[in-house]
Design an enzyme around this catalytic site. Structure first.
Site, PDB file in Angstrom:
ATOM      1  N   LYS A  62       0.848  -1.204   0.000  1.00 39.99           N
ATOM      2  CA  LYS A  62       0.000   0.000   0.000  1.00 39.99           C
ATOM      3  C   LYS A  62       0.882   1.252   0.000  1.00 39.99           C
ATOM      4  O   LYS A  62       0.650   2.190  -0.758  1.00 39.99           O
ATOM      5  CB  LYS A  62      -0.922  -0.009   1.234  1.00 39.99           C
ATOM      6  CG  LYS A  62      -2.061  -1.019   1.105  1.00 39.99           C
ATOM      7  CD  LYS A  62      -2.792  -1.275   2.412  1.00 39.99           C
ATOM      8  CE  LYS A  62      -3.801  -2.409   2.226  1.00 39.99           C
ATOM      9  NZ  LYS A  62      -4.451  -2.844   3.467  1.00 39.99           N
ATOM     10  N   GLN A 106      -4.563  -1.712   9.831  1.00 46.30           N
ATOM     11  CA  GLN A 106      -4.454  -3.003   9.140  1.00 46.30           C
ATOM     12  C   GLN A 106      -5.038  -4.122  10.020  1.00 46.30           C
ATOM     13  O   GLN A 106      -4.676  -4.252  11.187  1.00 46.30           O
ATOM     14  CB  GLN A 106      -2.981  -3.293   8.805  1.00 46.30           C
ATOM     15  CG  GLN A 106      -2.774  -4.557   8.005  1.00 46.30           C
ATOM     16  CD  GLN A 106      -3.374  -4.491   6.596  1.00 46.30           C
ATOM     17  OE1 GLN A 106      -3.318  -3.466   5.920  1.00 46.30           O
ATOM     18  NE2 GLN A 106      -3.955  -5.590   6.147  1.00 46.30           N
ATOM     19  N   ASP A 129     -11.245   2.867   4.940  1.00 43.95           N
ATOM     20  CA  ASP A 129     -11.740   1.518   4.662  1.00 43.95           C
ATOM     21  C   ASP A 129     -13.265   1.447   4.709  1.00 43.95           C
ATOM     22  O   ASP A 129     -13.848   0.414   4.385  1.00 43.95           O
ATOM     23  CB  ASP A 129     -11.174   0.540   5.709  1.00 43.95           C
ATOM     24  CG  ASP A 129      -9.982  -0.246   5.169  1.00 43.95           C
ATOM     25  OD1 ASP A 129      -9.895  -0.412   3.944  1.00 43.95           O
ATOM     26  OD2 ASP A 129      -9.164  -0.706   5.987  1.00 43.95           O
TER      27      ASP A 129
END
Ligand code: NAD
Length: 296
Positions: A62, A106, A129
């Site tokens: 990422k 994460q 997210d």
């Protein structure tokens, strides 16, 4: 690999690699223009707690993609022993930092950390997210937030790129996680598909899946979906990322939830693993960062 001749297979493949590259090129163009005009750049912060090897690979990837397109990014790695209070303090700092536009925690987190408490602490305006309850609620109510969960949103982009008709079609999603299965089902529903959600307690899974015009497998079981799950001509999306050991070489390789060899001859379109859904997830993360920046 599939026994199909290469040209026939090429016509069926939905290349997440190609579609994500097109999206990233577009984003890079926009970021370049912002730089030229002297505007402040969007910034993504990724927090990784612990040493889960797969998570280390994903977070590095990422950060690398962010760098490649000229997006500001910071990867913060914290030890496995980080306490909930320490992590919550860091999240609060990033929430309050005006130079940060997008914040990603994460997953999975180490067991001693309460996942929902941590995700709920991320400001909904920086929730790249789309996992904060406010943003999930907005998705449910049809008040679409700027950042939708990256994997399902990336799949929708891919379906659109390949002009897959969704309205009135029967979509079957295997998996009901908050990360993939549930938001995937809502996004397909929002495009007027008739949606069936299957899961570990579904009776006669192959029969339920064989009704699908669009079949999305998000299970986490290597090559579970075989040809008998698939209606001829179906569009098959393989979300699974499973590391399996090749008994011949002893090396590990990545396989999806779909048995590509038996399913690809039956499907009209299919995503490979790797090179399918994975790259779309990362490109969508970048698009989400820019969308949050604009919304702020
Ligand atoms: P999860 O473990 O949270 O959920 C799996 C779901 O599958 C559950 O809802 C469960 O009910 C269902 N399930 C389990 N066994 C089943 C069975 N035998 N029959 C039917 N349903 C069954 O997993 P997740 O986070 O949703 O991820 C699923 C897969 O997708 C994993 O392989 C994960 O690594 C992968 N993934 C890939 C990406 C990507 O970018 N490509 C992103 C997220 C997750």
């Amino acid at each position: 690999m599939s026994s199909l001749p290469p040209e026939a297979l090429a016509n069926k493949l939905m290349s997440g690699k190609d579609v994500s590259q097109a999206l990233l090129d577009e984003l890079k163009g926009e970021l370049d223009a912002m730089k030229t005009s002297g505007a402040k750049l969007p910034k993504l912060v990724v927090i990784l707690v612990g040493e889960d090897p797969a998570s280390q690979v994903y977070t590095k990837r990422k950060a690398k993609v962010a760098q490649e397109i000229g997006m500001a990014s910071e990867l913060i790695t914290l030890p496995k022993t980080t306490t909930e209070a320490e992590l919550l303090t860091l999240i609060e700092q990033k929430n309050d930092d005006p130079s940060v536009h997008a914040l990603l925690i994460q997953l999975p987190l180490p067991k001693h950390l309460n996942e929902s408490r941590i995700l709920n602490a991320v400001s909904p305006t920086k929730d790249v997210d789309g996992f904060h309850p406010v943003n999930l609620g907005r998705l449910l109510s049809g008040d679409t937030p700027p950042a939708l969960p990256c994997t399902p949103a990336g799949i929708m982009k891919m379906l659109s790129f390949y002009k897959v008709p969704i309205s009135g079609k029967h979509a079957v999603v295997i998996g009901r996680s908050t990360i993939v299965g549930k938001p995937m089902s809502l996004l397909l529903l929002s495009e007027n598909a008739t949606v069936t959600i299957c899961h570990s307690r579904t009776k006669d899974l192959p029969q339920a899946c064989a009704q699908a015009d669009i079949l999305v497998a998000a299970v986490g079981r290597p090559e579970m979906v075989t040809a008998d799950y698939v209606k001829p001509g179906a569009v098959v999306i393989d979300v699974g990322i499973n590391r399996v050991k090749n008994p011949e070489t002893g090396k590990t390789k990545l396989v999806g939830d779909v048995d590509f060899a038996s399913v690809s001859p039956k499907a009209s379109l299919i995503t490979p693993v790797p090179g399918g859904v994975g790259p779309m997830t990362i490109a969508t993360l970048m698009a989400n960062t820019l969308a949050l920046y604009k919304a702020q």
